[in-house]
Design a protein around this motif. Structure first.
Motif, short mmCIF file in Angstrom:
data_model
loop_
_atom_site.label_atom_id
_atom_site.label_comp_id
_atom_site.label_asym_id
_atom_site.label_seq_id
_atom_site.Cartn_x
_atom_site.Cartn_y
_atom_site.Cartn_z
N CYS A 148 0.83 -1.21 0.00
CA CYS A 148 0.00 0.00 0.00
C CYS A 148 0.86 1.26 0.00
O CYS A 148 0.53 2.25 -0.67
CB CYS A 148 -0.93 0.00 1.21
N GLU A 149 1.96 1.23 0.74
CA GLU A 149 2.86 2.38 0.74
C GLU A 149 3.44 2.61 -0.65
O GLU A 149 3.58 3.76 -1.10
CB GLU A 149 3.99 2.18 1.76
N ALA A 150 3.74 1.53 -1.35
CA ALA A 150 4.25 1.67 -2.72
C ALA A 150 3.20 2.30 -3.63
O ALA A 150 3.51 3.16 -4.46
CB ALA A 150 4.67 0.30 -3.26
N GLN A 151 1.94 1.90 -3.47
CA GLN A 151 0.87 2.50 -4.27
C GLN A 151 0.76 4.00 -3.98
O GLN A 151 0.57 4.82 -4.90
CB GLN A 151 -0.47 1.80 -3.98
N GLU A 180 -16.65 -11.14 13.05
CA GLU A 180 -17.73 -10.17 12.91
C GLU A 180 -18.13 -9.94 11.45
O GLU A 180 -19.17 -9.35 11.17
CB GLU A 180 -17.32 -8.83 13.52
N GLY A 181 -17.28 -10.36 10.52
CA GLY A 181 -17.56 -10.11 9.10
C GLY A 181 -16.29 -10.11 8.28
O GLY A 181 -15.85 -11.15 7.79
N HIS A 182 -15.66 -8.93 8.15
CA HIS A 182 -14.46 -8.86 7.34
C HIS A 182 -13.64 -7.63 7.70
O HIS A 182 -14.13 -6.71 8.36
CB HIS A 182 -14.81 -8.81 5.84
N GLU A 183 -12.39 -7.65 7.25
CA GLU A 183 -11.49 -6.50 7.38
C GLU A 183 -10.79 -6.30 6.05
O GLU A 183 -10.27 -7.25 5.46
CB GLU A 183 -10.44 -6.76 8.47
N ILE A 184 -10.79 -5.07 5.55
CA ILE A 184 -10.05 -4.76 4.33
C ILE A 184 -8.62 -4.43 4.75
O ILE A 184 -8.32 -3.32 5.22
CB ILE A 184 -10.68 -3.57 3.57
N VAL A 185 -7.71 -5.39 4.60
CA VAL A 185 -6.35 -5.22 5.10
C VAL A 185 -5.58 -4.21 4.24
O VAL A 185 -4.66 -3.56 4.72
CB VAL A 185 -5.63 -6.58 5.14
N SER A 186 -5.98 -4.05 3.00
CA SER A 186 -5.29 -3.13 2.08
C SER A 186 -5.96 -1.77 2.01
O SER A 186 -5.78 -1.02 1.04
CB SER A 186 -5.27 -3.74 0.68
N LEU A 187 -6.68 -1.40 3.04
CA LEU A 187 -7.46 -0.16 3.03
C LEU A 187 -6.58 1.08 2.92
O LEU A 187 -7.04 2.13 2.47
CB LEU A 187 -8.32 -0.08 4.30
#
Length: 515
Positions: free
Chosen positions: A245-248, A491-498
């Motif tokens: 993500c830092e690269a993006q 609980e559902g989900h987590e967007i790890v690349s947020l």
């Protein structure tokens, strides 16, 4: 104190000093890709125990490491260990072979290349002493272990320098395999093996001494085990994803028209290396303009132009685990109306698909939901005459929208998905601590009309081409893919690349700061 005792004490002291030096120099940074700390011997022993629970009775696993690239049994910087071998051993050395023997005298045995071979006197009934490296110190039960994890002494199988994933019960040289294998193959009727190396298979057959052996693939068992990530695996994946993500973000800050694709690739991979990622998880995709149509474009040689979009499908590797995050941006720093049209459809598909992720969801719903949103958007723009005409939708969407990630960039997300070699019916539900991608895309190019689907008549095809060609010209070379890494939580989900921006507003805001 006699001379012999003095020599033994001096030898032990020298080995301990050398061990400390090599341990600092080669471990854990090389094993864990820069990560401080490493899994314990127990961590990999637990994996082998889970693996052995699913092995048949009277069986043995003979798992080979990946071959060295330079032919000398030494891993160079491009070396990546065989995934099954690493998963079960944590051992990074090439050209090694391990044995896993449920209920055996030694449940975990390693054969290593001669120039790195440790020493140990054989157990009763084994052929010949195990010599190696000229390091035998005349002390039965003592062995020296040398590998990418550092060098350590083992007394009776216990690491004197503390636990390490390189602690099998016993080491041998690979040169001794033909003499020693018969001992471990006694009474075995089945061999789990990951290697198609005919030389190794011949050694196994010869060592069976005429006994009938059934060969089986261990991947169905290992694939099952790899679906659900443990705490350490998630820690490594989170770090790999954060670096990606830092690269993006760094590309958003620095990219501009006129740069070559490889210059953007350099921004990305430089960010990886500066943050402790020793290598890419897969070849970076930096496709601009007409190259946005290519799903696995990797040449990265085109010079970008004003008005180009660029698709960046990238993943840092950290501790052998790889991220996979894709963002698409306008190199001008501002979306044109046509780019915005396509981008908003793909973003909506990404967001609505992620929103349904939860434990127990049938994994097939991920693709179904994304394709429904994409089809609706393409219908509104006129690319699709009817959202239910799947052949028209497929012309522009081109791929499925999800796969698991982990040690491999493409692996099973459930126990029965297409990346699972042990595919089983009824096991396609998402489970807590499964992590996978959501990556819808739309790709507009005249190349989408080069091949008529087999189930479409000539008349229908020609009529469609005539109708859609003006739209293709209007949206030409707009390819968009938005890919996130999503973890299933209780609980559902987590967007790890947020952390990687993906809304139009965030992308334009960051890109226009540099101006």
């Amino acid at each position: 104190m006699n001379a012999k005792s003095s020599r033994q004490i001096l030898t032990i002291g020298l080995v301990i000093c050398l061990t400390i030096v090599l341990h600092v120099e080669t471990c854990p940074a090389q094993i864990m890709g820069g990560m401080r700390g490493q899994p314990s011997a127990d961590y990999f022993a637990q994996r082998r125990a889970q693996f052995m629970e699913q092995m048949d009775s009277d069986s043995i696993a003979i798992i080979a490491a990946k071959k060295s690239l330079n032919g000398a049994g030494v891993a160079d910087h491009k070396f990546k260990q065989d995934l099954a071998f690493y998963y079960l051993t944590g051992f990074e050395m090439p050209d090694a072979v391990c044995l896993i023997i449920p209920g055996g005298i030694d449940e975990f045995v390693m054969f290593v290349p001669p120039h790195r071979q440790p020493m140990r006197m054989p157990p009763s009934g084994m052929p010949g002493p195990m010599m190696g490296m000229g390091m035998m110190m005349g002390m039965p039960g003592m062995q020296m272990m040398m590998g990418r994890g550092g060098m350590g002494m083992i007394m009776g199988g216990q690491g004197m320098m503390g636990p390490t994933p390189l602690n099998p019960e016993i080491f041998y040289s690979t040169e001794q395999m033909e003499k020693i294998l018969p001992f471990y193959l006694r009474g075995k009727t089945k061999v789990y093996g990951n290697s198609d190396d005919s030389v190794l298979r011949d050694k196994i057959i010869n060592a069976a001494q005429g006994a009938s052996l059934e060969f089986a693939d261990p991947d169905p068992i290992i694939t099952d085990l790899r679906v659900i990530k443990d705490e350490l695996e998630l820690t490594l994946l989170r770090r790999a994803i954060d670096i990606t993500c830092e690269a993006q973000i760094n590309v958003l800050k620095r990219a501009q028209p006129g740069m070559y694709e490889y210059e953007i690739e350099a921004i990305i991979e430089g960010t990886f290396f500066r943050n402790g990622s020793p290598r890419v998880g897969f070849t970076s995709i930096c496709g601009s303009g007409p190259n946005t149509y290519e799903l696995h474009y990797s040449r990265n040689t085109r010079q970008t132009e004003p008005g180009d979009m660029i698709v960046m499908d990238i993943g840092a590797e950290y501790g052998n685990y790889t991220a996979d995050v894709t963002r698409t941006i306008p190199l001008d720093g501002k979306f044109s109306p046509e780019q915005r049209d396509i981008y908003e459809i793909v973003l909506k598909a990404n967001q609505e698909t992620i929103a349904i992720v939860r434990p127990g969801l049938d994994y097939g719903e991920i693709n179904t939901t994304a394709q429904r949103v994409l089809a609706g958007g393409l219908h509104r723009l006129g690319f699709v005459e009817d959202p239910d005409l799947s052949w028209q939708v497929r012309l522009w969407t081109r791929h499925g929208v999800s796969h698991g990630i982990g040690l491999a960039v493409h692996e099973a997300a459930t126990r029965s998905d297409r990346y699972s070699s042990g595919r089983r019916r009824g096991d396609n539900q998402l489970e807590v601590n499964s992590i996978f991608t959501v990556e819808p895309g739309i790709y507009i190019s005249e190349r989408g009309l080069e091949r008529k689907p087999r189930d479409v008549s000539d008349d229908e095809w020609n009529t469609y081409i005539e109708k859609v060609t003006p739209l293709v010209e209007k949206y030409r070379y707009i390819g968009v893919r938005i890919e996130d890494d999503v973890l299933v939580t209780p609980e559902g989900h987590e967007i790890v690349s947020l952390k990687a921006p993906k809304t139009i507003e965030d992308i334009e805001r960051i890109m226009n700061r540099k101006k």
